[in-house]
Design a protein around this motif. Sequence first.
Motif, short mmCIF file in Angstrom:
data_model
loop_
_atom_site.label_atom_id
_atom_site.label_comp_id
_atom_site.label_asym_id
_atom_site.label_seq_id
_atom_site.Cartn_x
_atom_site.Cartn_y
_atom_site.Cartn_z
N ASP A 71 0.31 -1.35 0.01
CA ASP A 71 0.16 -0.52 -0.11
C ASP A 71 0.64 1.27 -0.35
O ASP A 71 0.39 2.08 0.86
CB ASP A 71 -0.92 0.21 1.55
N CYS A 72 1.82 1.04 -1.01
CA CYS A 72 2.51 2.27 -0.52
C CYS A 72 1.93 3.59 -1.58
O CYS A 72 2.53 4.67 -1.53
CB CYS A 72 4.04 2.34 -1.38
N GLY A 73 1.70 3.87 -2.83
CA GLY A 73 0.56 3.94 -3.21
C GLY A 73 2.02 4.33 -4.39
O GLY A 73 0.71 5.55 -4.90
N GLN A 74 3.06 4.39 -5.05
CA GLN A 74 3.49 4.68 -5.67
C GLN A 74 2.66 4.67 -7.20
O GLN A 74 3.21 5.88 -8.16
CB GLN A 74 4.83 3.90 -5.82
N CYS A 75 2.20 3.38 -7.30
CA CYS A 75 1.20 3.34 -8.46
C CYS A 75 0.69 5.27 -8.63
O CYS A 75 0.06 5.34 -9.59
CB CYS A 75 0.68 2.47 -8.61
N THR A 76 -0.16 5.53 -7.69
CA THR A 76 -0.92 6.85 -8.35
C THR A 76 -0.21 7.92 -7.43
O THR A 76 -0.20 9.01 -8.49
CB THR A 76 -2.14 6.67 -7.35
N LEU A 131 -2.21 20.30 16.58
CA LEU A 131 -2.16 18.70 16.67
C LEU A 131 -1.54 17.86 15.47
O LEU A 131 -1.49 17.55 14.74
CB LEU A 131 -2.44 18.48 18.01
N GLU A 132 -3.47 18.14 14.66
CA GLU A 132 -4.01 17.20 13.80
C GLU A 132 -2.77 17.89 12.46
O GLU A 132 -2.61 16.83 11.36
CB GLU A 132 -5.17 17.17 13.42
N LYS A 133 -2.78 18.54 11.57
CA LYS A 133 -1.92 19.63 11.04
C LYS A 133 -0.43 18.48 10.73
O LYS A 133 0.48 18.06 10.08
CB LYS A 133 -1.36 20.57 10.89
N ILE A 134 -0.14 18.99 12.45
CA ILE A 134 1.59 17.91 12.30
C ILE A 134 1.48 16.47 12.53
O ILE A 134 2.09 16.08 11.37
CB ILE A 134 1.86 18.44 13.90
N LEU A 135 0.58 16.13 12.83
CA LEU A 135 0.00 14.45 12.52
C LEU A 135 0.12 13.70 10.95
O LEU A 135 0.57 13.59 10.80
CB LEU A 135 -0.81 13.36 13.51
N GLU A 136 -1.23 14.73 10.40
CA GLU A 136 -0.68 14.44 9.23
C GLU A 136 0.36 14.54 8.57
O GLU A 136 0.53 13.42 7.00
CB GLU A 136 -2.18 15.48 8.58
N VAL A 137 1.01 15.57 8.27
CA VAL A 137 2.11 15.05 7.46
C VAL A 137 3.27 14.09 8.22
O VAL A 137 3.67 13.30 7.41
CB VAL A 137 2.67 16.47 7.75
N VAL A 138 3.35 13.71 9.95
CA VAL A 138 4.15 13.26 10.73
C VAL A 138 3.49 11.29 9.65
O VAL A 138 4.33 10.54 9.19
CB VAL A 138 3.74 12.53 11.14
N GLY A 139 2.02 11.22 9.38
CA GLY A 139 2.21 9.82 8.11
C GLY A 139 2.86 9.74 7.02
O GLY A 139 2.94 8.38 6.52
N TYR A 140 3.06 11.12 6.59
CA TYR A 140 4.31 10.99 5.36
C TYR A 140 5.36 10.94 5.67
O TYR A 140 6.56 9.92 4.40
CB TYR A 140 3.84 11.90 4.55
N ALA A 141 5.83 10.40 6.64
CA ALA A 141 6.88 10.04 6.80
C ALA A 141 7.94 8.80 6.50
O ALA A 141 7.03 7.52 6.51
CB ALA A 141 7.83 10.20 8.14
N PRO A 142 8.82 8.47 6.03
CA PRO A 142 9.06 7.83 5.39
C PRO A 142 9.24 6.30 6.38
O PRO A 142 9.46 6.41 7.45
CB PRO A 142 11.30 7.84 5.54
N SER A 143 9.24 5.71 5.98
CA SER A 143 9.03 3.78 7.05
C SER A 143 9.75 2.71 5.93
O SER A 143 9.23 2.28 4.64
CB SER A 143 7.63 3.43 7.32
N ASN A 146 7.46 0.38 3.89
CA ASN A 146 5.86 1.03 4.17
C ASN A 146 5.26 0.75 5.44
O ASN A 146 3.67 0.06 5.52
CB ASN A 146 5.44 0.95 2.98
N ASN A 147 6.06 0.02 6.61
CA ASN A 147 5.54 -0.65 7.46
C ASN A 147 4.58 0.10 8.49
O ASN A 147 3.09 -0.67 8.99
CB ASN A 147 5.95 -1.67 8.33
N ARG A 148 5.02 1.34 8.56
CA ARG A 148 4.54 2.25 9.69
C ARG A 148 3.51 1.74 11.32
O ARG A 148 2.81 1.34 11.23
CB ARG A 148 3.48 3.12 8.92
N GLU A 225 13.47 5.13 12.90
CA GLU A 225 12.24 5.35 12.43
C GLU A 225 11.57 6.72 12.85
O GLU A 225 10.56 7.29 13.21
CB GLU A 225 11.34 3.95 11.83
N SER A 226 11.65 5.87 14.44
CA SER A 226 11.62 7.18 15.25
C SER A 226 12.22 8.54 15.69
O SER A 226 11.54 9.06 15.03
CB SER A 226 11.14 6.10 16.55
N GLY A 227 13.65 8.16 15.21
CA GLY A 227 13.97 9.21 14.32
C GLY A 227 13.83 10.37 13.34
O GLY A 227 13.54 11.51 13.51
#
Length: 299
Positions: A71-76, A131-143, A146-148, A225-227
């Motif tokens: 579910d990395c989404g690279q195709c889209t 806080l929600e705005k911050i968390l939305e972007v954190v969701g795009y951090a490399p993993s 894409n295990n997250r 990944e935490s860092g």
Amino acid sequence: RSSAASDVYKRQHRRKTKLNPSENIMPSHCTTSSDNCIGCGTCILVCPKRLLILDNGRPKMIEGREHLCNDCGQCTAYCPVGAAIHNGILAADLEKTSMPSSSASKTIIQALKQRRSYRSFSSQPVKQSDLEKILEVVGYAPSGGNNRFLRLIITKPETTKKFLELIAQWFDGDCRTDPVYGKRYASKIDSILERYRAGQDPILRNAPSVVFSVGPKTAVWGSVESGINLTYFNLVAETMNIGCCFAGYATAAAKRSREVRELLGIKEDEECFSAMCFGYKTIRAQRIPTRRLVEFKTV
């Protein structure tokens, strides 16, 4: 998942594109709109798992490998005409990327250079909307893959106060004999407790909140990944006049203290990989101090 993070997730996934018979189904995760797909093969090229092939000029997921899609989404992300559909979301409906520019590059570099570890926090709680705005972007951090697998625990001001008390108790108790932190903090514990009992806060710097990055103890790349996650958190927070400071004492207590772990809801099979204090700033840096060049060599 925290309530703030859940709200962000729901907002991101609210708009789903309905599938219809004219779409070429890639089993499990991906489809393409036959009306728009030009058969260029870009989605095949960017799929990190190499799960797609061209079949009669249209991308198709290799039979039997559907379960490998992460579910990395690279195709889209890379579809040039917006025809790819991933988990029901049409690429054309996603937010468009912007072209790199010298002005944007300068802004980003400036923001990175002027970020500072912050220790003079306002007592004002961080707004839920910020806080929600911050968390939305954190969701795009490399993993990796894409295990997250990590989750964040964020304290409210009242919980932060309880947490601070428990850290002080841990310092004055089990920390002294801890095989790792007893030695690391041996020369600091008494000084820290003296200042704490005098009404100062050398532990959390009077921050109203602390964010903890936790995940399975078996996570090989958990600390890395935490860092990354908390650095994303920090950089986005800077745009809202919210300062951050990585918190070593908080991390240590969340690793070792049973009372702290119970307060935060850290599970038995979870590790706290890192923590960071944050809150609105009371002062602003006026200059960017010099830094020595990172040591490197080419081979």
